[in-house]
Enzyme design. Structure first.
Site, PDB file in Angstrom:
ATOM      1  N   GLY A  23       4.968 115.762 -10.808  1.00 29.11           N
ATOM      2  CA  GLY A  23       5.226 115.938 -12.238  1.00 29.11           C
ATOM      3  C   GLY A  23       6.717 115.931 -12.571  1.00 29.11           C
ATOM      4  O   GLY A  23       7.104 115.540 -13.676  1.00 29.11           O
ATOM      5  N   GLU A  74       7.553 112.399 -12.779  1.00 32.59           N
ATOM      6  CA  GLU A  74       6.937 111.851 -14.001  1.00 32.59           C
ATOM      7  C   GLU A  74       7.743 112.228 -15.246  1.00 32.59           C
ATOM      8  O   GLU A  74       7.909 111.411 -16.156  1.00 32.59           O
ATOM      9  CB  GLU A  74       5.484 112.328 -14.109  1.00 32.59           C
ATOM     10  CG  GLU A  74       4.596 111.620 -13.087  1.00 32.59           C
ATOM     11  CD  GLU A  74       3.228 112.258 -12.912  1.00 32.59           C
ATOM     12  OE1 GLU A  74       3.167 113.500 -12.745  1.00 32.59           O
ATOM     13  OE2 GLU A  74       2.218 111.538 -12.958  1.00 32.59           O
ATOM     14  N   ALA A 108       3.931 119.687 -10.527  1.00 31.10           N
ATOM     15  CA  ALA A 108       2.985 120.616 -11.133  1.00 31.10           C
ATOM     16  C   ALA A 108       2.763 121.781 -10.176  1.00 31.10           C
ATOM     17  O   ALA A 108       2.887 121.621  -8.951  1.00 31.10           O
ATOM     18  CB  ALA A 108       1.667 119.896 -11.406  1.00 31.10           C
ATOM     19  N   GLU A 134       1.265 112.952  -4.946  1.00 31.97           N
ATOM     20  CA  GLU A 134      -0.065 113.447  -5.307  1.00 31.97           C
ATOM     21  C   GLU A 134      -1.130 113.073  -4.283  1.00 31.97           C
ATOM     22  O   GLU A 134      -1.998 113.875  -3.937  1.00 31.97           O
ATOM     23  CB  GLU A 134      -0.484 112.915  -6.692  1.00 31.97           C
ATOM     24  CG  GLU A 134       0.263 113.552  -7.853  1.00 31.97           C
ATOM     25  CD  GLU A 134       1.601 112.895  -8.177  1.00 31.97           C
ATOM     26  OE1 GLU A 134       2.084 112.075  -7.370  1.00 31.97           O
ATOM     27  OE2 GLU A 134       2.165 113.189  -9.234  1.00 31.97           O
TER      28      GLU A 134
HETATM   29  N1  COA Z   1       3.866 124.251  -6.863  1.00 33.30           N
HETATM   30  C1  COA Z   1       3.910 125.570  -6.586  1.00 33.30           C
HETATM   31  N2  COA Z   1       4.863 126.122  -5.822  1.00 33.30           N
HETATM   32  C2  COA Z   1       5.794 125.310  -5.323  1.00 33.30           C
HETATM   33  C3  COA Z   1       5.791 123.925  -5.563  1.00 33.30           C
HETATM   34  C4  COA Z   1       4.775 123.396  -6.379  1.00 33.30           C
HETATM   35  N3  COA Z   1       4.710 122.101  -6.708  1.00 33.30           N
HETATM   36  N4  COA Z   1       6.839 123.363  -4.905  1.00 33.30           N
HETATM   37  C5  COA Z   1       7.481 124.385  -4.294  1.00 33.30           C
HETATM   38  N5  COA Z   1       6.845 125.544  -4.524  1.00 33.30           N
HETATM   39  C6  COA Z   1       7.196 126.881  -4.032  1.00 33.30           C
HETATM   40  C7  COA Z   1       6.866 127.042  -2.558  1.00 33.30           C
HETATM   41  O1  COA Z   1       5.504 127.366  -2.398  1.00 33.30           O
HETATM   42  C8  COA Z   1       7.797 128.158  -2.168  1.00 33.30           C
HETATM   43  O2  COA Z   1       7.257 129.383  -2.599  1.00 33.30           O
HETATM   44  P1  COA Z   1       7.292 130.684  -1.597  1.00 33.30           P
HETATM   45  O3  COA Z   1       8.773 130.982  -1.478  1.00 33.30           O
HETATM   46  O4  COA Z   1       6.531 131.725  -2.323  1.00 33.30           O
HETATM   47  O5  COA Z   1       6.687 130.245  -0.304  1.00 33.30           O
HETATM   48  C9  COA Z   1       9.031 127.903  -3.008  1.00 33.30           C
HETATM   49  O6  COA Z   1       8.612 127.063  -4.088  1.00 33.30           O
HETATM   50  C10 COA Z   1      10.135 127.193  -2.242  1.00 33.30           C
HETATM   51  O7  COA Z   1       9.574 126.025  -1.662  1.00 33.30           O
HETATM   52  P2  COA Z   1       9.490 125.749  -0.062  1.00 33.30           P
HETATM   53  O8  COA Z   1       8.301 124.892   0.192  1.00 33.30           O
HETATM   54  O9  COA Z   1       9.566 127.040   0.701  1.00 33.30           O
HETATM   55  O10 COA Z   1      10.843 124.961   0.159  1.00 33.30           O
HETATM   56  P3  COA Z   1      11.099 123.839   1.256  1.00 33.30           P
HETATM   57  O11 COA Z   1      12.554 123.581   1.201  1.00 33.30           O
HETATM   58  O12 COA Z   1      10.518 124.220   2.574  1.00 33.30           O
HETATM   59  O13 COA Z   1      10.293 122.559   0.743  1.00 33.30           O
HETATM   60  C11 COA Z   1       9.532 120.938  -0.894  1.00 33.30           C
HETATM   61  C12 COA Z   1      10.615 121.963  -0.505  1.00 33.30           C
HETATM   62  C13 COA Z   1       9.837 120.489  -2.309  1.00 33.30           C
HETATM   63  C14 COA Z   1       9.579 119.748   0.068  1.00 33.30           C
HETATM   64  C15 COA Z   1       8.142 121.600  -0.828  1.00 33.30           C
HETATM   65  O14 COA Z   1       8.207 122.824  -1.575  1.00 33.30           O
HETATM   66  C16 COA Z   1       7.036 120.756  -1.415  1.00 33.30           C
HETATM   67  O15 COA Z   1       6.593 119.803  -0.798  1.00 33.30           O
HETATM   68  N6  COA Z   1       6.522 121.158  -2.611  1.00 33.30           N
HETATM   69  C17 COA Z   1       5.392 120.521  -3.226  1.00 33.30           C
HETATM   70  C18 COA Z   1       5.770 119.191  -3.821  1.00 33.30           C
HETATM   71  C19 COA Z   1       4.562 118.470  -4.386  1.00 33.30           C
HETATM   72  O16 COA Z   1       3.657 118.081  -3.684  1.00 33.30           O
HETATM   73  N7  COA Z   1       4.574 118.300  -5.710  1.00 33.30           N
HETATM   74  C20 COA Z   1       3.588 117.540  -6.407  1.00 33.30           C
HETATM   75  C21 COA Z   1       2.572 118.400  -7.020  1.00 33.30           C
HETATM   76  S1  COA Z   1       1.354 117.373  -7.854  1.00 33.30           S
END
Ligand code: COA
Length: 257
Positions: A108, A111, A63, A131
């Site tokens: 999500g 999910e 999400a 989460e």
């Molecule tokens: N919501 C909003 N934006 C998200 C996102 C999410 N769930 N997951 C990734 N993004 C965005 C990042 O903020 C980043 O944006 P930016 O370029 O403007 O900074 C872009 O997508 C690329 O992600 P980034 O974090 O830079 O890549 P990474 O390779 O360093 O890390 C992840 C990848 C997936 C490990 C990391 O993005 C992450 O942990 N995301 C959240 C996952 C999460 O907790 N999801 C559950 C939500 S309930």
């Protein structure tokens, strides 16, 4: 997030398309996804749907945290209802859904994959229900479907820690059916979809429903439902065609009637 539908009858590819945000799911994207799933559900020319993510890094990284951060409890409830409605629409769709997980399937994203009938992963796939690391529980069914797909103790560990697991571990615990090199994933998903689509479409649809009813309502209810759909199949041309083709040593031509 936007959603692309690529029709390759009798298969459709449903693509989560926001690669610059790792296909993170916002309200507009969820609405578009729900509409696309409902549209495909009403389309008899589509027999199997493959759900995947655009780009080479993510299925969906969950999400949209930027959208969620300032939500009130009431808005959070509405967001959970919408995410759950999308997952439910996949589960209740007449067509089997194959999740082709080509990268991150987090929160999500995981999910959504759990709501699909079958999960295939690329070697780069990463799964998690993170989460709790954000101070919230899952909201789109992760606490319910993960323990129904993998052993409950394993699900609890993953849900309480939020840790990432790679494709090989996902395969070992039964979260995915198979792991393929990234470049082969979609082709393998298409092959599996074609194999399913070659079967009687009414039979596949009834089987999908019977599996779900039994898993949700228990063995007795599932058996009762199975008897009914078994009998119903004998009202169809496909039943006669499938059995005659066997007896005449030829391939059946199912028409979905
Ligand atoms: N919501 C909003 N934006 C998200 C996102 C999410 N769930 N997951 C990734 N993004 C965005 C990042 O903020 C980043 O944006 P930016 O370029 O403007 O900074 C872009 O997508 C690329 O992600 P980034 O974090 O830079 O890549 P990474 O390779 O360093 O890390 C992840 C990848 C997936 C490990 C990391 O993005 C992450 O942990 N995301 C959240 C996952 C999460 O907790 N999801 C559950 C939500 S309930």
């Amino acid at each position: 997030m936007s959603v692309r539908v690529e029709r390759e009858e009798p298969i459709a590819l449903l693509v989560l398309d926001r690669p610059e945000r790792l296909n993170a799911l916002d309200t507009a994207g969820l609405r578009a996804l729900l509409e696309a799933i409902r549209g495909l559900a009403a389309d008899e020319s589509i027999r199997v749907v493959i759900l995947t993510g655009a780009g080479d890094r993510a299925f969906a990284a969950g999400a949209d945290i930027g959208e969620m951060v300032a939500k009130s409890p009431g808005e959070a409830l509405a967001f959970a209802e919408l995410g759950q409605a999308v997952c439910r629409a996949i589960e209740e769709a007449p067509q089997p859904y194959i999740a082709a997980v080509n990268g991150y399937a987090l929160g999500g994203g995981c999910e959504l994959a759990l709501a699909c009938d079958i999960r295939l992963a690329s070697e780069r796939a990463v799964f998690a229900q993170p989460e709790v690391t954000l101070g919230i529980p899952p909201g789109w069914g992760g606490s319910q479907r993960l323990p129904r797909v993998v052993p409950p103790g394993v699900a609890r560990e993953l849900l309480y820690t939020g840790r990432h697991l790679g494709a090989e571990e996902a395969l070992r615990i039964g979260l995915v059916n198979a792991v393929y090199p990234a470049g082969e994933l979609l082709e393998r998903a298409r092959e599996l979809a074609q194999q399913i689509a070659a079967n009687g479409p009414i039979a596949v649809r009834l089987t999908k429903q019977a599996v779900r009813i039994g898993l949700e309502h228990g063995l007795a209810a599932g058996l009762a439902y199975e008897r009914q759909v078994f009998a119903h199949a004998f009202t169809t041309d496909d039943q006669r065609e499938g059995m005659r083709a066997f007896l005449e040593k030829r391939k059946p031509l199912f028409r979905g009637r």
